[in-house]
Design a protein around this motif. Structure first.
Motif, short mmCIF file in Angstrom:
data_model
loop_
_atom_site.label_atom_id
_atom_site.label_comp_id
_atom_site.label_asym_id
_atom_site.label_seq_id
_atom_site.Cartn_x
_atom_site.Cartn_y
_atom_site.Cartn_z
N ASP A 271 0.86 -1.18 0.00
CA ASP A 271 0.00 0.00 0.00
C ASP A 271 0.90 1.24 0.00
O ASP A 271 2.12 1.14 0.14
CB ASP A 271 -0.93 0.02 1.21
N VAL A 272 0.30 2.40 -0.14
CA VAL A 272 1.06 3.65 -0.16
C VAL A 272 1.67 3.88 1.22
O VAL A 272 0.94 3.96 2.21
CB VAL A 272 0.15 4.84 -0.55
N PRO A 273 3.00 3.99 1.30
CA PRO A 273 3.63 4.26 2.60
C PRO A 273 3.21 5.62 3.14
O PRO A 273 2.97 6.57 2.37
CB PRO A 273 5.13 4.26 2.28
N GLU A 274 3.13 5.71 4.46
CA GLU A 274 2.71 6.97 5.09
C GLU A 274 3.64 8.11 4.69
O GLU A 274 3.21 9.25 4.53
CB GLU A 274 2.70 6.81 6.61
N GLY A 275 4.91 7.82 4.48
CA GLY A 275 5.87 8.85 4.10
C GLY A 275 5.64 9.43 2.71
O GLY A 275 6.19 10.47 2.37
N LEU A 276 4.84 8.75 1.90
CA LEU A 276 4.53 9.25 0.56
C LEU A 276 3.10 9.81 0.48
O LEU A 276 2.60 10.09 -0.61
CB LEU A 276 4.70 8.14 -0.49
N PHE A 277 2.46 10.00 1.62
CA PHE A 277 1.08 10.45 1.66
C PHE A 277 0.86 11.74 0.87
O PHE A 277 0.01 11.79 -0.02
CB PHE A 277 0.61 10.64 3.11
N TYR A 278 1.60 12.78 1.17
CA TYR A 278 1.38 14.07 0.53
C TYR A 278 1.73 14.04 -0.96
O TYR A 278 1.06 14.68 -1.78
CB TYR A 278 2.17 15.18 1.24
N ILE A 279 2.76 13.28 -1.31
CA ILE A 279 3.12 13.14 -2.72
C ILE A 279 2.01 12.41 -3.46
O ILE A 279 1.61 12.82 -4.55
CB ILE A 279 4.47 12.39 -2.84
N ALA A 280 1.47 11.34 -2.87
CA ALA A 280 0.39 10.58 -3.49
C ALA A 280 -0.86 11.44 -3.66
O ALA A 280 -1.51 11.40 -4.71
CB ALA A 280 0.08 9.34 -2.66
N VAL A 281 -1.19 12.22 -2.66
CA VAL A 281 -2.38 13.09 -2.74
C VAL A 281 -2.21 14.11 -3.86
O VAL A 281 -3.12 14.31 -4.67
CB VAL A 281 -2.65 13.79 -1.39
N ASP A 282 -1.04 14.74 -3.94
CA ASP A 282 -0.79 15.70 -5.02
C ASP A 282 -0.82 15.02 -6.38
O ASP A 282 -1.37 15.56 -7.34
CB ASP A 282 0.55 16.41 -4.82
N MET A 283 -0.24 13.83 -6.48
CA MET A 283 -0.25 13.11 -7.75
C MET A 283 -1.68 12.79 -8.19
O MET A 283 -2.03 12.98 -9.37
CB MET A 283 0.57 11.81 -7.64
N ALA A 284 -2.51 12.33 -7.27
CA ALA A 284 -3.90 12.02 -7.61
C ALA A 284 -4.67 13.28 -7.99
O ALA A 284 -5.48 13.26 -8.93
CB ALA A 284 -4.58 11.30 -6.44
N ALA A 285 -4.42 14.37 -7.29
CA ALA A 285 -5.07 15.64 -7.65
C ALA A 285 -4.63 16.08 -9.05
O ALA A 285 -5.45 16.54 -9.85
CB ALA A 285 -4.74 16.72 -6.62
N GLY A 286 -3.35 15.92 -9.36
CA GLY A 286 -2.85 16.24 -10.69
C GLY A 286 -3.46 15.35 -11.77
O GLY A 286 -3.82 15.83 -12.85
N GLU A 287 -3.59 14.06 -11.47
CA GLU A 287 -4.23 13.13 -12.42
C GLU A 287 -5.69 13.53 -12.65
O GLU A 287 -6.19 13.48 -13.78
CB GLU A 287 -4.14 11.70 -11.91
N PHE A 288 -6.36 13.92 -11.58
CA PHE A 288 -7.75 14.36 -11.69
C PHE A 288 -7.85 15.59 -12.60
O PHE A 288 -8.66 15.63 -13.52
CB PHE A 288 -8.32 14.69 -10.31
#
Length: 135
Positions: free
Chosen positions: A49-66
């Motif tokens: 699963d997405v590591p906690e340390g990549l939380f903010y990067i993952a959120v930004d990436m998903a927002a960018g994909e959206f």
């Protein structure tokens, strides 16, 4: 105590913070973008699963994909999206990214493209810290 969990609520909160007004019809695209990023990180890092340390990067990436999906398939939905609320400038070391402000030569589409590119690609270098060897 459980840390931050990467999910659609976090992505919706980020999009709202960037100045995008979510509609009920956006749920499917938010879910797709979130799962796309989750699968990319899980595959690239070989983690369950997405590591906690990549939380903010993952959120930004998903927002960018959206935002990229909206720009590609429903550009009218982005009318009224205020890029000035998102961010005006980011500077990291020698790199300086400007999304708006006084640069009249930059169109709204160029600013949106720069924002999307930043959201999707910034921080990917941090994946290496979470990679696991595949056997």
């Amino acid at each position: 105590m459980k840390g931050k969990v990467f999910n659609t609520k976090a992505v919706k909160d980020r999009l709202t913070a960037l100045g995008y007004t979510l509609k009920d019809a956006d749920d499917a695209i938010v879910s797709f973008s979130t799962e796309k990023v989750r699968n990319l990180i899980m595959s690239d890092c070989n983690v369950p699963d997405v590591p906690e340390g990549l939380f903010y990067i993952a959120v930004d990436m998903a927002a960018g994909e959206f935002l990229r999906a909206k720009k590609t398939f429903a550009p009218d939905d982005l009318e009224g999206f205020d890029l000035g609320l998102a961010v005006s400038q980011i500077q990291e070391g020698d790199t300086n990214i400007s999304f708006g402000g006084s640069d009249a030569a930059q169109s709204d589409e160029q600013r949106l493209n720069a924002l999307i590119d930043h959201l999707i690609n910034d921080g990917r270098g941090q994946f290496a810290a979470f990679r696991r060897i595949r056997w």
